[in-house]
Design a protein around this motif. Structure first.
Motif, PDB file in Angstrom:
ATOM      1  N   GLY A   1     -38.585  -5.318  23.824  1.00 37.31           N
ATOM      2  CA  GLY A   1     -38.991  -5.825  22.805  1.00 37.31           C
ATOM      3  C   GLY A   1     -39.759  -7.231  23.270  1.00 37.31           C
ATOM      4  N   MET A   2     -39.964  -7.276  24.614  1.00 33.51           N
ATOM      5  CA  MET A   2     -40.540  -8.610  25.043  1.00 33.51           C
ATOM      6  C   MET A   2     -41.296  -8.611  26.459  1.00 33.51           C
ATOM      7  N   THR A   3     -42.327  -9.441  26.605  1.00 31.94           N
ATOM      8  CA  THR A   3     -42.819  -9.542  28.115  1.00 31.94           C
ATOM      9  C   THR A   3     -42.379 -10.846  28.662  1.00 31.94           C
ATOM     10  N   VAL A   4     -41.705 -10.874  30.024  1.00 30.10           N
ATOM     11  CA  VAL A   4     -41.210 -11.815  30.664  1.00 30.10           C
ATOM     12  C   VAL A   4     -42.401 -12.111  31.447  1.00 30.10           C
ATOM     13  N   VAL A   5     -42.872 -13.491  31.150  1.00 26.58           N
ATOM     14  CA  VAL A   5     -44.070 -14.151  32.346  1.00 26.58           C
ATOM     15  C   VAL A   5     -43.422 -15.166  33.036  1.00 26.58           C
TER      16      VAL A   5
ATOM     17  N   ASP B   1     -38.314 -21.423  38.599  1.00 28.05           N
ATOM     18  CA  ASP B   1     -37.265 -21.681  37.417  1.00 28.05           C
ATOM     19  C   ASP B   1     -38.155 -21.880  36.195  1.00 28.05           C
ATOM     20  N   GLU B   2     -39.249 -21.312  35.966  1.00 34.04           N
ATOM     21  CA  GLU B   2     -40.134 -21.472  34.692  1.00 34.04           C
ATOM     22  C   GLU B   2     -40.520 -20.092  34.121  1.00 34.04           C
ATOM     23  N   VAL B   3     -39.985 -19.883  32.946  1.00 35.19           N
ATOM     24  CA  VAL B   3     -40.401 -18.413  32.276  1.00 35.19           C
ATOM     25  C   VAL B   3     -40.759 -18.548  30.825  1.00 35.19           C
ATOM     26  N   VAL B   4     -41.636 -17.991  30.339  1.00 33.74           N
ATOM     27  CA  VAL B   4     -41.826 -17.790  29.196  1.00 33.74           C
ATOM     28  C   VAL B   4     -41.796 -16.370  28.562  1.00 33.74           C
TER      29      VAL B   4
ATOM     30  N   LEU C   1     -45.558 -15.387  15.778  1.00 31.38           N
ATOM     31  CA  LEU C   1     -44.648 -14.661  16.845  1.00 31.38           C
ATOM     32  C   LEU C   1     -43.835 -15.247  17.565  1.00 31.38           C
ATOM     33  N   PRO C   2     -42.683 -14.747  17.847  1.00 28.91           N
ATOM     34  CA  PRO C   2     -41.653 -15.536  18.408  1.00 28.91           C
ATOM     35  C   PRO C   2     -42.015 -15.607  19.983  1.00 28.91           C
ATOM     36  N   ARG C   3     -41.808 -16.792  20.691  1.00 30.22           N
ATOM     37  CA  ARG C   3     -41.936 -16.855  22.209  1.00 30.22           C
ATOM     38  C   ARG C   3     -40.934 -18.054  22.654  1.00 30.22           C
ATOM     39  N   PHE C   4     -40.405 -17.815  23.755  1.00 30.00           N
ATOM     40  CA  PHE C   4     -39.459 -18.543  24.127  1.00 30.00           C
ATOM     41  C   PHE C   4     -39.636 -19.081  25.348  1.00 30.00           C
ATOM     42  N   GLY C   5     -39.730 -20.339  26.001  1.00 34.77           N
ATOM     43  CA  GLY C   5     -39.993 -21.039  27.032  1.00 34.77           C
ATOM     44  C   GLY C   5     -38.683 -21.582  27.923  1.00 34.77           C
ATOM     45  N   LEU C   6     -38.632 -21.496  29.050  1.00 36.61           N
ATOM     46  CA  LEU C   6     -37.420 -22.025  29.650  1.00 36.61           C
ATOM     47  C   LEU C   6     -37.718 -22.484  30.995  1.00 36.61           C
ATOM     48  N   ARG C   7     -37.302 -23.693  31.333  1.00 36.92           N
ATOM     49  CA  ARG C   7     -37.816 -24.453  32.632  1.00 36.92           C
ATOM     50  C   ARG C   7     -36.553 -25.053  32.991  1.00 36.92           C
TER      51      ARG C   7
ATOM     52  N   TRP D   1     -28.825 -17.719  24.514  1.00 38.57           N
ATOM     53  CA  TRP D   1     -28.898 -18.767  25.472  1.00 38.57           C
ATOM     54  C   TRP D   1     -28.520 -19.919  24.619  1.00 38.57           C
ATOM     55  N   GLN D   2     -28.543 -20.063  23.302  1.00 42.44           N
ATOM     56  CA  GLN D   2     -28.067 -21.165  22.785  1.00 42.44           C
ATOM     57  C   GLN D   2     -26.408 -21.446  22.713  1.00 42.44           C
ATOM     58  N   GLN D   3     -26.004 -20.195  22.660  1.00 45.14           N
ATOM     59  CA  GLN D   3     -24.417 -20.343  22.710  1.00 45.14           C
ATOM     60  C   GLN D   3     -23.839 -20.389  24.221  1.00 45.14           C
ATOM     61  N   ALA D   4     -24.715 -20.516  25.354  1.00 42.05           N
ATOM     62  CA  ALA D   4     -24.086 -20.281  26.594  1.00 42.05           C
ATOM     63  C   ALA D   4     -23.814 -21.793  27.108  1.00 42.05           C
ATOM     64  N   ALA D   5     -22.915 -21.860  27.960  1.00 38.97           N
ATOM     65  CA  ALA D   5     -22.549 -23.015  28.745  1.00 38.97           C
ATOM     66  C   ALA D   5     -23.033 -22.945  30.007  1.00 38.97           C
ATOM     67  N   GLY D   6     -23.093 -24.049  30.779  1.00 37.68           N
ATOM     68  CA  GLY D   6     -23.430 -24.078  32.144  1.00 37.68           C
ATOM     69  C   GLY D   6     -24.816 -24.321  32.364  1.00 37.68           C
ATOM     70  N   PRO D   7     -25.281 -24.261  33.750  1.00 35.36           N
ATOM     71  CA  PRO D   7     -26.772 -24.296  34.154  1.00 35.36           C
ATOM     72  C   PRO D   7     -27.463 -22.938  33.396  1.00 35.36           C
ATOM     73  N   LYS D   8     -28.561 -23.249  32.608  1.00 37.12           N
ATOM     74  CA  LYS D   8     -29.151 -22.228  32.079  1.00 37.12           C
ATOM     75  C   LYS D   8     -30.339 -22.680  31.757  1.00 37.12           C
ATOM     76  N   GLY D   9     -31.047 -23.991  32.246  1.00 39.82           N
ATOM     77  CA  GLY D   9     -32.435 -24.352  32.131  1.00 39.82           C
ATOM     78  C   GLY D   9     -32.444 -25.022  30.682  1.00 39.82           C
ATOM     79  N   PHE D  10     -33.630 -25.591  30.397  1.00 40.62           N
ATOM     80  CA  PHE D  10     -33.887 -26.125  29.389  1.00 40.62           C
ATOM     81  C   PHE D  10     -34.970 -25.625  28.288  1.00 40.62           C
ATOM     82  N   ASP D  11     -34.989 -25.527  26.956  1.00 33.96           N
ATOM     83  CA  ASP D  11     -35.849 -25.216  26.259  1.00 33.96           C
ATOM     84  C   ASP D  11     -37.122 -25.954  26.355  1.00 33.96           C
TER      85      ASP D  11
END
Length: 203
Positions: free
Chosen positions: A70-74, A79-82, A37-43, A101-111
């Protein structure tokens, strides 16, 4: 020349656990492999600000969760979220957020590549309270480690993130850890929690 489609990802437990059509509703105790299942981590810098600007609810403190469509924010750090897709609702909300997120510009964290590097197991059922002390030395009493609580600790004798996440009217726990330890974790649960049924859900 016709481009070939990328092969589907095969997770370590795919050949070991039976595939279920839907989330179990039989009232028994289950260990479910949700790795497909999908999960997406940013930090990193900009993560919290970008998510907040996108309208994604963030817990006020670290080591807590918040629910979004549709999701749980952990929240694991300032500045670290899954983000975990809701197994009962489908991946639409998380997919849209990832696309933005993929289309956004500027500071947005890293995958943080959590979808590729972490196994995701869920325990669910009435026996969870008795099972938790067998998995970790953390205080898992309900008034300490209740729904919405998150801890980064040792569990199953390895580093793991534990998330109390009730679903479908049953107490639940999400366990996130190095995908290379998938087989070991399943064997550990089978040995220690012999009353838990086992299965997996497809993405």
């Amino acid at each position: 020349m016709t481009a070939l489609a990328a092969p589907a990802r095969i997770w370590p437990l795919a050949d070991l656990l039976p595939l279920l059509d839907a989330w179990p509703q039989d009232g028994r105790d289950w260990m479910l492999d949700l790795s497909a299942l999908p999960r997406f981590g940013l930090r990193g810098p900009g993560t919290a600000a970008w998510l907040s600007g996108r309208g994604c609810p963030l817990p006020d403190t670290i080591h807590r969760t918040a629910e979004a469509p549709g999701m749980t924010v952990v929240r694991l750090g300032g500045d670290e979220v899954v983000l975990l897709a809701d197994p009962l609702a489908g991946p639409t909300g998380l997919a849209a957020l990832r696309h933005d997120w993929q289309q956004a510009a500027g500071p947005k964290g890293f995958d943080a590549w959590r979808e590729e590097t972490w196994c995701w197991l869920a325990l669910t059922g009435p026996g969870l309270a008795d099972a938790l002390p067998l998995l970790t030395a953390v205080d898992t009493r309900p008034h300490v480690f209740g729904p919405g609580a998150v801890v980064q600790t040792r569990a199953l004798h390895m580093d793991a993130v534990l998330v109390r996440n009730d679903r479908n009217g049953q107490p639940g726990l999400d366990m996130l850890f190095d995908v290379a330890s998938s087989d070991y974790a399943a064997d550990f649960v089978a040995d220690v929690l012999a009353g838990f049924q086992m299965g997996r859900l497809a993405g």
